[in-house]
Design an enzyme around this catalytic site. Sequence first.
Site, PDB file in Angstrom:
ATOM      1  N   GLU A 108       0.835  -1.085  -0.064  1.00  0.00           N
ATOM      2  CA  GLU A 108      -0.102  -0.084  -0.209  1.00  0.00           C
ATOM      3  C   GLU A 108       0.562   1.321  -0.097  1.00  0.00           C
ATOM      4  O   GLU A 108       2.028   1.155   0.297  1.00  0.00           O
ATOM      5  CB  GLU A 108      -0.852   0.041   1.368  1.00  0.00           C
ATOM      6  CG  GLU A 108      -1.878  -0.991   1.564  1.00  0.00           C
ATOM      7  CD  GLU A 108      -2.571  -1.283   2.934  1.00  0.00           C
ATOM      8  OE1 GLU A 108      -2.449  -0.070   3.475  1.00  0.00           O
ATOM      9  OE2 GLU A 108      -2.985  -2.132   3.214  1.00  0.00           O
ATOM     10  N   LYS A 120       2.058   4.694   1.578  1.00  0.00           N
ATOM     11  CA  LYS A 120       2.269   5.333   2.801  1.00  0.00           C
ATOM     12  C   LYS A 120       1.938   6.473   2.962  1.00  0.00           C
ATOM     13  O   LYS A 120       2.792   7.377   2.356  1.00  0.00           O
ATOM     14  CB  LYS A 120       3.967   5.022   3.511  1.00  0.00           C
ATOM     15  CG  LYS A 120       3.885   5.321   4.820  1.00  0.00           C
ATOM     16  CD  LYS A 120       5.448   4.986   5.318  1.00  0.00           C
ATOM     17  CE  LYS A 120       5.391   5.367   6.850  1.00  0.00           C
ATOM     18  NZ  LYS A 120       4.939   6.684   7.269  1.00  0.00           N
ATOM     19  N   ASP A 178       1.283  10.502   3.655  1.00  0.00           N
ATOM     20  CA  ASP A 178       2.153  11.329   4.503  1.00  0.00           C
ATOM     21  C   ASP A 178       0.929  12.231   5.316  1.00  0.00           C
ATOM     22  O   ASP A 178       1.018  13.379   4.571  1.00  0.00           O
ATOM     23  CB  ASP A 178       3.283  12.022   3.936  1.00  0.00           C
ATOM     24  CG  ASP A 178       4.253  12.748   4.830  1.00  0.00           C
ATOM     25  OD1 ASP A 178       4.107  12.406   6.097  1.00  0.00           O
ATOM     26  OD2 ASP A 178       5.064  13.373   4.360  1.00  0.00           O
ATOM     27  N   TYR A 233      -6.966   2.663   6.148  1.00  0.00           N
ATOM     28  CA  TYR A 233      -6.321   1.381   5.634  1.00  0.00           C
ATOM     29  C   TYR A 233      -6.099   0.437   6.540  1.00  0.00           C
ATOM     30  O   TYR A 233      -5.175  -0.554   6.611  1.00  0.00           O
ATOM     31  CB  TYR A 233      -4.691   2.038   5.363  1.00  0.00           C
ATOM     32  CG  TYR A 233      -4.061   2.944   6.525  1.00  0.00           C
ATOM     33  CD1 TYR A 233      -3.838   2.594   7.601  1.00  0.00           C
ATOM     34  CD2 TYR A 233      -3.619   4.048   6.002  1.00  0.00           C
ATOM     35  CE1 TYR A 233      -3.304   3.517   8.781  1.00  0.00           C
ATOM     36  CE2 TYR A 233      -3.291   5.049   7.000  1.00  0.00           C
ATOM     37  CZ  TYR A 233      -3.015   4.445   8.271  1.00  0.00           C
ATOM     38  OH  TYR A 233      -2.488   5.570   9.260  1.00  0.00           O
ATOM     39  N   LYS A 264      10.481   3.745   3.607  1.00  0.00           N
ATOM     40  CA  LYS A 264      10.395   5.003   3.487  1.00  0.00           C
ATOM     41  C   LYS A 264      11.365   5.567   2.083  1.00  0.00           C
ATOM     42  O   LYS A 264      12.454   5.277   2.038  1.00  0.00           O
ATOM     43  CB  LYS A 264      10.669   5.787   4.553  1.00  0.00           C
ATOM     44  CG  LYS A 264       9.825   5.577   5.706  1.00  0.00           C
ATOM     45  CD  LYS A 264       9.255   6.527   6.560  1.00  0.00           C
ATOM     46  CE  LYS A 264       9.859   7.673   7.012  1.00  0.00           C
ATOM     47  NZ  LYS A 264       9.162   8.648   7.691  1.00  0.00           N
ATOM     48  N   CYS A 311      15.688  48.069   3.230  1.00  0.00           N
ATOM     49  CA  CYS A 311      14.782  47.618   2.169  1.00  0.00           C
ATOM     50  C   CYS A 311      15.490  47.343   0.676  1.00  0.00           C
ATOM     51  O   CYS A 311      15.973  48.541   0.232  1.00  0.00           O
ATOM     52  CB  CYS A 311      13.387  48.010   2.389  1.00  0.00           C
ATOM     53  SG  CYS A 311      12.419  47.649   0.717  1.00  0.00           S
ATOM     54  N   CYS A 352      13.322  50.169  -1.285  1.00  0.00           N
ATOM     55  CA  CYS A 352      13.049  51.381  -1.235  1.00  0.00           C
ATOM     56  C   CYS A 352      14.064  51.964  -0.014  1.00  0.00           C
ATOM     57  O   CYS A 352      13.883  53.296   0.222  1.00  0.00           O
ATOM     58  CB  CYS A 352      11.598  51.676  -0.760  1.00  0.00           C
ATOM     59  SG  CYS A 352      11.296  51.021   0.917  1.00  0.00           S
ATOM     60  N   CYS A 377       9.899  45.713   5.882  1.00  0.00           N
ATOM     61  CA  CYS A 377      10.130  47.007   5.577  1.00  0.00           C
ATOM     62  C   CYS A 377       8.711  47.723   6.113  1.00  0.00           C
ATOM     63  O   CYS A 377       7.668  47.471   5.726  1.00  0.00           O
ATOM     64  CB  CYS A 377      10.070  47.171   3.968  1.00  0.00           C
ATOM     65  SG  CYS A 377      10.026  48.681   3.597  1.00  0.00           S
ATOM     66  N   CYS A 383       6.779  51.853  -0.560  1.00  0.00           N
ATOM     67  CA  CYS A 383       7.689  50.605  -1.029  1.00  0.00           C
ATOM     68  C   CYS A 383       6.917  50.097  -2.109  1.00  0.00           C
ATOM     69  O   CYS A 383       5.727  49.517  -2.067  1.00  0.00           O
ATOM     70  CB  CYS A 383       7.881  49.983   0.254  1.00  0.00           C
ATOM     71  SG  CYS A 383       8.797  48.514  -0.305  1.00  0.00           S
TER      72      CYS A 383
HETATM   73  S1  IVH Z   1      -0.890   0.464   8.819  1.00  0.00           S
HETATM   74  C1  IVH Z   1      -0.824  -1.523  13.104  1.00  0.00           C
HETATM   75  N1  IVH Z   1      -0.952   1.536   6.426  1.00  0.00           N
HETATM   76  O1  IVH Z   1       2.243   5.515   8.796  1.00  0.00           O
HETATM   77  C2  IVH Z   1      -0.637  -0.788  11.762  1.00  0.00           C
HETATM   78  N2  IVH Z   1      -0.006   2.788   8.161  1.00  0.00           N
HETATM   79  O2  IVH Z   1       4.826   4.328  11.385  1.00  0.00           O
HETATM   80  C3  IVH Z   1      -1.440   0.290  11.209  1.00  0.00           C
HETATM   81  N3  IVH Z   1       0.599   5.240   7.474  1.00  0.00           N
HETATM   82  O3  IVH Z   1       1.512   4.460  11.974  1.00  0.00           O
HETATM   83  C4  IVH Z   1      -0.796   1.108  10.456  1.00  0.00           C
HETATM   84  N4  IVH Z   1       0.064   5.041   5.311  1.00  0.00           N
HETATM   85  O4  IVH Z   1       0.200   6.656  10.528  1.00  0.00           O
HETATM   86  C5  IVH Z   1      -0.581   1.727   7.712  1.00  0.00           C
HETATM   87  N5  IVH Z   1      -1.278   2.330   4.276  1.00  0.00           N
HETATM   88  C6  IVH Z   1      -0.531   2.505   5.597  1.00  0.00           C
HETATM   89  C7  IVH Z   1      -0.181   3.715   6.069  1.00  0.00           C
HETATM   90  C8  IVH Z   1       0.015   3.922   7.328  1.00  0.00           C
HETATM   91  C9  IVH Z   1       0.567   5.752   6.389  1.00  0.00           C
HETATM   92  C10 IVH Z   1       0.995   5.866   8.663  1.00  0.00           C
HETATM   93  C11 IVH Z   1       0.659   5.466  10.173  1.00  0.00           C
HETATM   94  C12 IVH Z   1       1.384   4.527  10.604  1.00  0.00           C
HETATM   95  C13 IVH Z   1       2.623   5.134  10.069  1.00  0.00           C
HETATM   96  C14 IVH Z   1       3.947   4.474  10.062  1.00  0.00           C
END
Ligand code: IVH
Length: 682
Positions: free
Chosen positions: A113, A115, A117, A225, A312, A406, A409, A424, A430
């Site tokens: 999946e 991740k 942000d 998720y 990551k 500035c 000016c 400024c 200005c």
């Molecule tokens: S699963 C028990 N899936 O990234 C596991 N986390 O440290 C539950 N995050 O704590 C998390 N996308 O805040 C999961 N597709 C995804 C995610 C995801 C972002 C975050 C979440 C997690 C942290 C990883």
Amino acid sequence: MDREQAQQRIEELAEEIRRHNYHYYVLSRPLISDQQFDRKLEELGRLETEFPEFRFPDSPTLHVGGAITKEFKPVVHRYPMLSLGNTYSEQDVKDFEERIHKLIGEDIEYVCELKFDGVAIGLTYRDGLLVQAVTRGDGIQGDDVTTNVKTIRSIPLRLQGEGYPAEFEIRGEIILPHSSFEALNSLKEEEGEEPFANPRNAASGSLKMMDSAEVAKRKLDCFLYYLQGENLPFTTHYESLQASRSWGFRISDYVVKCRNIDDIFDYINTWDEGRRELPFDIDGVVIKVNSLSKQEQLGYTAKSPRWAIAYKFKSEEASTRLLSVDFQVGRTGTVTPVANLQPVPLAGTVVKRATLHNADIIAALDIRYGDTVFVEKGGEIIPKITGIDLLQRPEGSSPLEFPAVCPECLTALVRREGEAAWFCPNETLCPPQIKGKLEHFISRRAMNIDSLGEGKIELLFDKGLVNSPADLYELSFGQLIGLEKLYKGEGDKKDRLVKFREKTVENILKGIEASKKISFDRVLYALGIRYVGETVAKKLARHFASFDSLRMAEPAELTDVEEIGDKIAQSLATWLQTPSSIKLVESLKSHGVQMALTVTQTARKSNKLDGKTFVVSGVFEKFSRDEIKQAVEDHGGKNVSSVSARTSFLLAGQNMGPEKRRKAESLGVNIITEEEFLNMIC
Ligand code: IVH
């Protein structure tokens, strides 16, 4: 419309809006236009105000917000909110896969999946209704942000379909898409406020705002998720996500099943590249064991599940030479240092400029002319300079100094207490400040003179015809016709010829004339007073009704207005006393610009509350807080934000802060209920 018809229409609309929300946010396949959708939502809102007894507790109008959270109550998580093992190393992913293979032995299926942000959130549903939303906090205990989360349109307030457990928690990530992030930051900049560094910070800040109507405007989004609960009717994680989607949750389309490490790396590589095309930030991918019984078998360490790992992406970095630094002056006078760099490819684009933020950051980096610097595009959209390659520093290099005056000016720069930025103070002379203020004045949400957009106002300024917004109202056809200037494009920008032909001039004059009808609250916003954004301007206009009574207000009266704190009051008071501002307002007024609300805008329903001041606090049964406050004003009363000896009534709803009650009691202020208030005005 009679009561029966109203009830039926409310039910119909709520049902329809729910369905459209699902199509729009979850399936990304809207069935109607945004305007049609807004009209339905408005109709529902109107009917609910008229017939509050038929409003559903989970009405989709909750998405518009309005309720206030005074305090985000701590909540202990029913299931601790664990994080994932994080890694930047491909070897760690291989080790993870091998370890699982060894522990479980057989063929393992994985789910990969994105991740996201953003900010982790846990949503609890009971009997298909959203009952609570809690942030991660320290994993054991988080904050209750339910009211704000209810404004997120992709989060269902009521589930659809069938088969969902009577009670369960679903976890996900609240994110701010790039488009909303950019809109938010340009608004912040317009209002002279510090922009957010990245969408994650903006999402997290938004969740902690007190006024949920403001949260609604930010357009947060949420991907879910992970389904958590006892005796879930699934054998795999993948299935649980598909089912969650059918109940109305937004589940990413990019969830895939993988059978081996090669599939996993394919997924990682696809998204390391593909993330640049996404309309929101991701910072890696998550790999999970699909089978729920195998997840259970693998179990947890103290901090994270053994059945999942987060890979990551490295934030990409490049090194390049610092060529020069521009010090840019904005509309409110803030000076921002921007580095010009030897162009360098980075994360799919060529980087030529990077922000250096402010003088403190320049000093901390000890950056010198001629340095080779490292630039990074992490979560931030604008690349930033993260460090210096000291090995490449030329001999005898001189430190980069922040100017004392500035650059535009030559006025000595000043710094406000507690702020990192220099600015400024020469507001009225200005050039970039004047130009910026003019651009703000004509902008769509202010005076809406769009016939002066696309550089036309700049031409008027450059030709010396317009120095202040008031000058616009003196312009004549003869002055404008035939004006032209060639603007040389810099960098990627092409040359641009701005020329005023007959039609253009007619439109400009028409636009200026029409702006005289713009309502006082927008005029107040258009003046570009620091910290007076749209919301504040509306509140001020409603409270004072005219510029004259605003000008006469004592400082304490300013902070009496809801949401106006010391910072805004101070900035406003200074502005109101500045001779150039007084002149500007007088001149606008003499040209017929609205400097007061009109009779219809201030029209009252009665004078029953004349001379009475109200503090409205807590949650009410029949009306939202905003509706109650509107009623106070409609009947001649005034709303103030805090209880003082001058307050006539504290209108107390549920969950009102105990401090307000205590203060009202000690000052002998009348405390009344919603019921009593309604009796006063009916
Ligand atoms: S699963 C028990 N899936 O990234 C596991 N986390 O440290 C539950 N995050 O704590 C998390 N996308 O805040 C999961 N597709 C995804 C995610 C995801 C972002 C975050 C979440 C997690 C942290 C990883």
